[in-house]
Each structure stands twice: as C-alpha cells, then as structure tokens.
Scaffold this active site. Structure first.
Site, PDB file in Angstrom:
ATOM      1  N   VAL A  51      21.096  67.508   7.759  1.00 52.07           N
ATOM      2  CA  VAL A  51      21.466  68.300   6.580  1.00 52.07           C
ATOM      3  C   VAL A  51      20.208  68.868   5.914  1.00 52.07           C
ATOM      4  O   VAL A  51      20.161  70.037   5.517  1.00 52.07           O
ATOM      5  CB  VAL A  51      22.256  67.434   5.567  1.00 52.07           C
ATOM      6  CG1 VAL A  51      22.511  68.190   4.276  1.00 52.07           C
ATOM      7  CG2 VAL A  51      23.565  66.964   6.187  1.00 52.07           C
TER       8      VAL A  51
ATOM      9  N   GLY B  80      26.445  66.496  14.874  1.00 55.05           N
ATOM     10  CA  GLY B  80      25.952  66.317  13.500  1.00 55.05           C
ATOM     11  C   GLY B  80      27.050  66.035  12.497  1.00 55.05           C
ATOM     12  O   GLY B  80      26.851  66.156  11.290  1.00 55.05           O
TER      13      GLY B  80
ATOM     14  N   GLU C 112      27.879  60.190  10.154  1.00 57.40           N
ATOM     15  CA  GLU C 112      26.823  59.662   9.310  1.00 57.40           C
ATOM     16  C   GLU C 112      25.682  59.250  10.235  1.00 57.40           C
ATOM     17  O   GLU C 112      25.889  59.067  11.429  1.00 57.40           O
ATOM     18  CB  GLU C 112      27.352  58.458   8.527  1.00 57.40           C
ATOM     19  CG  GLU C 112      28.374  58.823   7.457  1.00 57.40           C
ATOM     20  CD  GLU C 112      27.845  59.871   6.501  1.00 57.40           C
ATOM     21  OE1 GLU C 112      26.881  59.614   5.783  1.00 57.40           O
ATOM     22  OE2 GLU C 112      28.399  60.984   6.479  1.00 57.40           O
TER      23      GLU C 112
ATOM     24  N   ASP D 278      33.015  55.629   5.080  1.00 57.44           N
ATOM     25  CA  ASP D 278      32.695  56.975   4.600  1.00 57.44           C
ATOM     26  C   ASP D 278      33.884  57.579   3.831  1.00 57.44           C
ATOM     27  O   ASP D 278      33.711  58.166   2.757  1.00 57.44           O
ATOM     28  CB  ASP D 278      32.287  57.864   5.784  1.00 57.44           C
ATOM     29  CG  ASP D 278      31.916  59.261   5.333  1.00 57.44           C
ATOM     30  OD1 ASP D 278      30.832  59.412   4.729  1.00 57.44           O
ATOM     31  OD2 ASP D 278      32.711  60.197   5.546  1.00 57.44           O
TER      32      ASP D 278
ATOM     33  N   LYS E   3      34.354  58.480  -0.315  1.00 57.85           N
ATOM     34  CA  LYS E   3      34.853  59.746  -0.880  1.00 57.85           C
ATOM     35  C   LYS E   3      36.040  59.492  -1.809  1.00 57.85           C
ATOM     36  O   LYS E   3      36.155  60.103  -2.882  1.00 57.85           O
ATOM     37  CB  LYS E   3      35.237  60.698   0.252  1.00 57.85           C
ATOM     38  CG  LYS E   3      34.009  61.177   1.040  1.00 57.85           C
ATOM     39  CD  LYS E   3      34.405  61.854   2.332  1.00 57.85           C
ATOM     40  CE  LYS E   3      33.161  62.281   3.112  1.00 57.85           C
ATOM     41  NZ  LYS E   3      33.460  62.656   4.494  1.00 57.85           N
TER      42      LYS E   3
HETATM   43  P1  NHO Z   1      19.847  62.217   8.823  1.00 62.19           P
HETATM   44  O1  NHO Z   1      19.844  63.295   9.847  1.00 62.19           O
HETATM   45  O2  NHO Z   1      19.782  60.810   9.249  1.00 62.19           O
HETATM   46  O3  NHO Z   1      18.623  62.502   7.840  1.00 62.19           O
HETATM   47  C1  NHO Z   1      18.265  61.622   6.809  1.00 62.19           C
HETATM   48  C2  NHO Z   1      16.869  61.997   6.322  1.00 62.19           C
HETATM   49  O4  NHO Z   1      16.564  61.177   5.187  1.00 62.19           O
HETATM   50  C3  NHO Z   1      15.754  61.737   7.325  1.00 62.19           C
HETATM   51  O5  NHO Z   1      14.780  62.758   7.195  1.00 62.19           O
HETATM   52  C4  NHO Z   1      15.156  60.392   6.860  1.00 62.19           C
HETATM   53  O6  NHO Z   1      13.795  60.247   7.201  1.00 62.19           O
HETATM   54  C5  NHO Z   1      15.314  60.530   5.376  1.00 62.19           C
HETATM   55  N1  NHO Z   1      15.371  59.244   4.661  1.00 62.19           N
HETATM   56  C6  NHO Z   1      16.255  58.245   4.804  1.00 62.19           C
HETATM   57  N2  NHO Z   1      15.987  57.241   3.961  1.00 62.19           N
HETATM   58  C7  NHO Z   1      14.898  57.611   3.253  1.00 62.19           C
HETATM   59  C8  NHO Z   1      14.127  57.013   2.231  1.00 62.19           C
HETATM   60  N3  NHO Z   1      14.432  55.809   1.744  1.00 62.19           N
HETATM   61  N4  NHO Z   1      13.056  57.696   1.744  1.00 62.19           N
HETATM   62  C9  NHO Z   1      12.728  58.910   2.221  1.00 62.19           C
HETATM   63  N5  NHO Z   1      13.437  59.543   3.182  1.00 62.19           N
HETATM   64  C10 NHO Z   1      14.500  58.896   3.695  1.00 62.19           C
HETATM   65  O7  NHO Z   1      21.139  62.347   7.861  1.00 62.19           O
HETATM   66  P2  NHO Z   1      22.010  63.674   7.564  1.00 62.19           P
HETATM   67  O8  NHO Z   1      23.090  63.800   8.543  1.00 62.19           O
HETATM   68  O9  NHO Z   1      21.094  64.813   7.346  1.00 62.19           O
HETATM   69  O10 NHO Z   1      22.695  63.268   6.179  1.00 62.19           O
HETATM   70  C11 NHO Z   1      21.988  63.387   4.980  1.00 62.19           C
HETATM   71  C12 NHO Z   1      22.913  63.079   3.806  1.00 62.19           C
HETATM   72  O11 NHO Z   1      23.962  64.036   3.784  1.00 62.19           O
HETATM   73  C13 NHO Z   1      23.590  61.696   3.908  1.00 62.19           C
HETATM   74  O12 NHO Z   1      23.679  61.124   2.621  1.00 62.19           O
HETATM   75  C14 NHO Z   1      24.985  62.034   4.386  1.00 62.19           C
HETATM   76  O13 NHO Z   1      25.959  61.106   3.956  1.00 62.19           O
HETATM   77  C15 NHO Z   1      25.182  63.350   3.659  1.00 62.19           C
HETATM   78  N6  NHO Z   1      26.245  64.149   4.197  1.00 62.19           N
HETATM   79  C16 NHO Z   1      26.234  64.574   5.494  1.00 62.19           C
HETATM   80  C17 NHO Z   1      27.315  65.239   6.000  1.00 62.19           C
HETATM   81  C18 NHO Z   1      27.276  65.742   7.412  1.00 62.19           C
HETATM   82  O14 NHO Z   1      28.148  66.489   7.858  1.00 62.19           O
HETATM   83  N7  NHO Z   1      26.260  65.396   8.198  1.00 62.19           N
HETATM   84  C19 NHO Z   1      28.415  65.441   5.112  1.00 62.19           C
HETATM   85  C20 NHO Z   1      28.330  65.087   3.770  1.00 62.19           C
HETATM   86  C21 NHO Z   1      27.235  64.440   3.330  1.00 62.19           C
HETATM   87  O15 NHO Z   1      30.488  66.406   4.598  1.00 62.19           O
HETATM   88  C22 NHO Z   1      29.764  65.743   5.555  1.00 62.19           C
HETATM   89  C23 NHO Z   1      30.369  64.400   5.813  1.00 62.19           C
HETATM   90  O16 NHO Z   1      30.974  63.792   4.935  1.00 62.19           O
HETATM   91  C24 NHO Z   1      30.098  63.844   7.108  1.00 62.19           C
HETATM   92  C25 NHO Z   1      30.944  62.592   7.378  1.00 62.19           C
HETATM   93  N8  NHO Z   1      30.236  61.812   8.378  1.00 62.19           N
HETATM   94  C26 NHO Z   1      32.275  63.023   7.930  1.00 62.19           C
HETATM   95  O17 NHO Z   1      33.126  63.488   7.162  1.00 62.19           O
HETATM   96  O18 NHO Z   1      32.461  62.893   9.180  1.00 62.19           O
END
Ligand code: NHO
Length: 364
Positions: free
Chosen positions: A16, A209, A212, A223, A227
């Site tokens: 993201v 992608g 989670e 998850d 929500k």
């Molecule tokens: P990644 O790809 O694992 O990236 C996480 C990043 O955060 C990495 O760069 C990591 O180094 C950094 N990081 C983690 N902990 C850290 C810390 N303590 N300090 C500094 N950096 C840190 O994760 P994503 O996929 O990019 O997700 C990022 C956020 O977006 C998460 O909170 C996730 O819940 C949220 N999100 C993602 C999606 C999606 O589609 N990927 C959605 C919503 C929110 O609507 C989507 C959704 O609900 C997806 C869900 N799985 C579904 O409905 O199926």
C-alpha cells in the site's frame, strides 16, 4: 517554512505504501497554493530524514530509502522531531503496526494529523479508541482512516455522514474482506464450474496484494472482525475488542501455531479436502458459501463467519475482490444504502489514504 507548506511524514513503504507514494507524487505536482514536503519516511528497518527537515525528493524516494543507512526514530523521538518543525504536519501510517497505532494519541496531542489504512488503532481496545479521539480534540489535529474498511470505498465516511446527520443505523451486513471475497468467488463460483484448490487461491490472493501482511489475519476472520468493530463503534456500540464477539476462523487447528505466514502457506494444501467438503455441502442445497459479517445494533450482536446463499443473492454474485456493504437505517427503511466495489489491493487502498490526505489538506 511558509504558511502554505505542509510537511508529510510516512511510516511504511510496502504494498500500500508504495502505491501511496506514487499517488502523493502525482498530487504534490498538481497541488496549487500548498507545498507538500516529505520530511520523514521509514520502514521497519530504515529511514530517511534530516535535522533541517530538508525535502525528500518524491520521484526517487523508494531508492533513496533502500540505500539509506539511517535507522528509524523511536516513536517518542519521532513525535518530538515532527512537532519541533514548526510546520503543520501530517503523519501517514502505512503499516499494520500495533505499536504505531498505540502511539497515535501522542502524535495527535501535539497537533500532528494522521491518515492511515491501519485498522489497529480503531479496532484495538475501547480505551485506545477513546484516548485517540480525546487526544485529537486536545491537539486540534485531524484524523481520517477511510481505508481501514473497504479499501478506497466510502464506507467510514458514509457511516459518519449517516450518524452525524441524525440518522440511526439499525443493521450493517455484507462481505467486508477483499481476500475472502476473492477466495470464495474463485473457489466456489456461482457457475458451479471450475474453482481452483483452496490453498492455491490463498497463495494467489497473497500474490495479488489482497491479503494482510500475514494471510492468517484474513483467514482467521480477525481482519473482518476489526472492520466490524470499527463500524459498530461508529454506529454507537461500545464493542470492547475484535475478539469480544463470535468470529469463525478458517485456519485449520493444526496450523494455528505455525511460526510464519510462509510456512502456513506451504502446509495449507494438506487441508484442501476440508474446504472441498464445505463447498460440496452448500452445492447440495443449490447454494454457494460466502464469508460474511453483520452488526445488529438493537440487539448489540456482531458476528463473522460462513453462510450459504442462493445463487441469485447479491452476495453470491460478487466478482473479484469486491466488497458489498449494506447499511440499514431509519431513513433508508427496508431498502438499504449499498456500497460495492474492489475491497483490497494496493492502488485502491492507497486511494483511500490519498483522499483522506486531501480532506486534511483542505482544512490545514
Ligand atoms: P506490507 O506490504 O507488509 O507493508 C508494511 C510496511 O510497513 C513495510 O514497509 C514495513 O517495513 C513497514 N512497517 C511495519 N511495521 C513497522 C514499524 N513498526 N515501524 C516502521 N515500519 C513498519 O503491508 P500492506 O499490504 O502495504 O498494508 C499496509 C497497511 O494497509 C496495513 O495496515 C493493512 O492492514 C492496510 N490495508 C491494506 C489493504 C490491502 O488491500 N492490502 C486494505 C486495507 C488496509 O482494504 C484492504 C484490506 O482490507 C485488505 C484485507 N486483507 C482484505 O479485505 O482482504
């Protein structure tokens, strides 16, 4: 810094986060009368920032970050660093970190606004939820988290609009997980034909992608539970936590304690037969199985799990990773307000974050 400058600090540059960065670059190039300056960016291992808050170039930020030798600031230090700039600052949390979520009150209290797709702050303990909104008032900061539910779909803004205009939400139901939607739409299509192996579809959802960072957080229902916790709270229920109501997990017992998400994916094929059984059972009744959630406000009941649907039901007919969310309210009567569309994926989720940032910018 000029009054029209806004500093941006970003934590997280994964699926993201990278999509958000390219949307930010697009936005910053077009923003009139307001200069957006990236002053801090970090992942869990690296960071880029300077004591003089010099702008980090957006067109090369990903490579600057990966070649950086700076370590991320500890959260209390980061709060001080951002607050000391003397310039209005927005923190973008693109992680799924509970520690960062727990620190929101200390950022907000210092007047630092936050936009985020991270669900943990709003679906953790009820106490954290209260602390966050109190700190926001105290610091005069802004806070938006549209992408914490339904990716870029206007779900959070809709429930807020309903409640803040005096409507009463009576029931919310639907498919809240892009991953679960994708899995069941492809594993058990309404056409009855085809449908890959359960474990293969899970691996594909991760690749696309949708999942989670650890796919078990999708498959164990947590998850969706997060929500629903968020929406139930906006609807007026004091839900204590995402584990305080019944949630059905699709993780085989034997794999519950497996150490890593990768090992989990490797062993999942051993359990494909169990899911085939679930699918066949619904087929016998001429139905398909789907993973849904619901909130009944009057009876204060929240639940998450598998249900069978007739092939003609809108929930059965969803496509791809689409979410469908129905709001039943006093005003809307028995014909709910329905929101439907892609519910997972980097670009659409980042769009929710970017549009939140626009809302903040308009008020700074
Ligand atoms: P990644 O790809 O694992 O990236 C996480 C990043 O955060 C990495 O760069 C990591 O180094 C950094 N990081 C983690 N902990 C850290 C810390 N303590 N300090 C500094 N950096 C840190 O994760 P994503 O996929 O990019 O997700 C990022 C956020 O977006 C998460 O909170 C996730 O819940 C949220 N999100 C993602 C999606 C999606 O589609 N990927 C959605 C919503 C929110 O609507 C989507 C959704 O609900 C997806 C869900 N799985 C579904 O409905 O199926």
């Amino acid at each position: 810094a000029s009054a029209r400058q806004v500093n941006i600090a970003i934590i997280g540059a994964g699926g993201v986060g990278k999509c958000f960065l390219s949307q930010l670059e697009w936005l910053a190039a077009r923003r009139q009368n307001q200069k957006l300056v990236l002053t801090y960016i970090a992942t869990s291992k690296k960071a880029v920032y300077s004591d003089s808050y010099s702008p980090i170039a957006l067109d090369s930020v990903v490579s600057t970050l990966s070649s950086s030798s700076q370590a991320p600031l500890a959260l209390p230090k980061l709060v001080d660093y951002l607050a000391a700039s003397g310039t209005k600052t927005v923190l973008v949390d693109n992680t799924s970190s509970q520690d960062i979520a727990d620190a929101y009150p200390s950022f907000l209290r210092r007047g630092i606004s936050i936009v985020t797709p991270n669900k943990k702050a709003f679906s953790g303990s009820y106490k954290l939820w209260q602390d966050i909104f109190a700190a926001k008032e105290e610091g005069g900061a802004l806070l938006y988290h549209e992408a914490s539910c339904g990716a870029g779909l206007p779900v959070i803004s809709t429930i807020k609009d309903l409640v803040e205009t005096g409507d009463e939400v009576t029931k919310i139901e639907g498919v809240f997980s892009g991953t679960m939607s994708f899995l069941f739409n492809s594993f058990a299509p309404t056409s009855g034909a085809g449908g890959g192996k359960w474990s293969a579809e899970v691996a594909k959802a991760k690749e696309l992608g949708y999942t989670e960072p650890d796919p078990r957080d999708d498959l164990n229902g947590l998850d969706v539970a997060r929500k629903l916790t968020i929406l139930a709270r906006y609807a007026g229920l004091e839900v204590e936590s995402p584990t305080s109501f019944p949630v059905q997990s699709l993780i085989p017992k034997e794999l519950e304690s497996v150490a890593s998400g990768d090992e989990f994916l490797t062993r999942l094929p051993e359990f494909d037969a169990q899911m085939e059984e679930v699918k066949a059972e619904a087929q016998k009744e001429g139905k398909v199985v789907r993973f849904v959630g619901s909130i009944d406000v009057a009876s204060k009941q929240v639940k998450v799990g598998l249900e069978k649907f007739d092939l003609s039901h809108p929930i059965a007919a969803l496509k791809g990773s689409d979410n469908i969310i129905s709001f039943y309210t006093k005003r809307y009567g028995s014909n709910p307000l329905i929101i439907q569309g892609a519910g997972a994926g980097g670009d659409v989720t980042a769009m929710g974050v970017t549009s939140d940032l626009l809302k903040v910018l308009a008020q700074l």
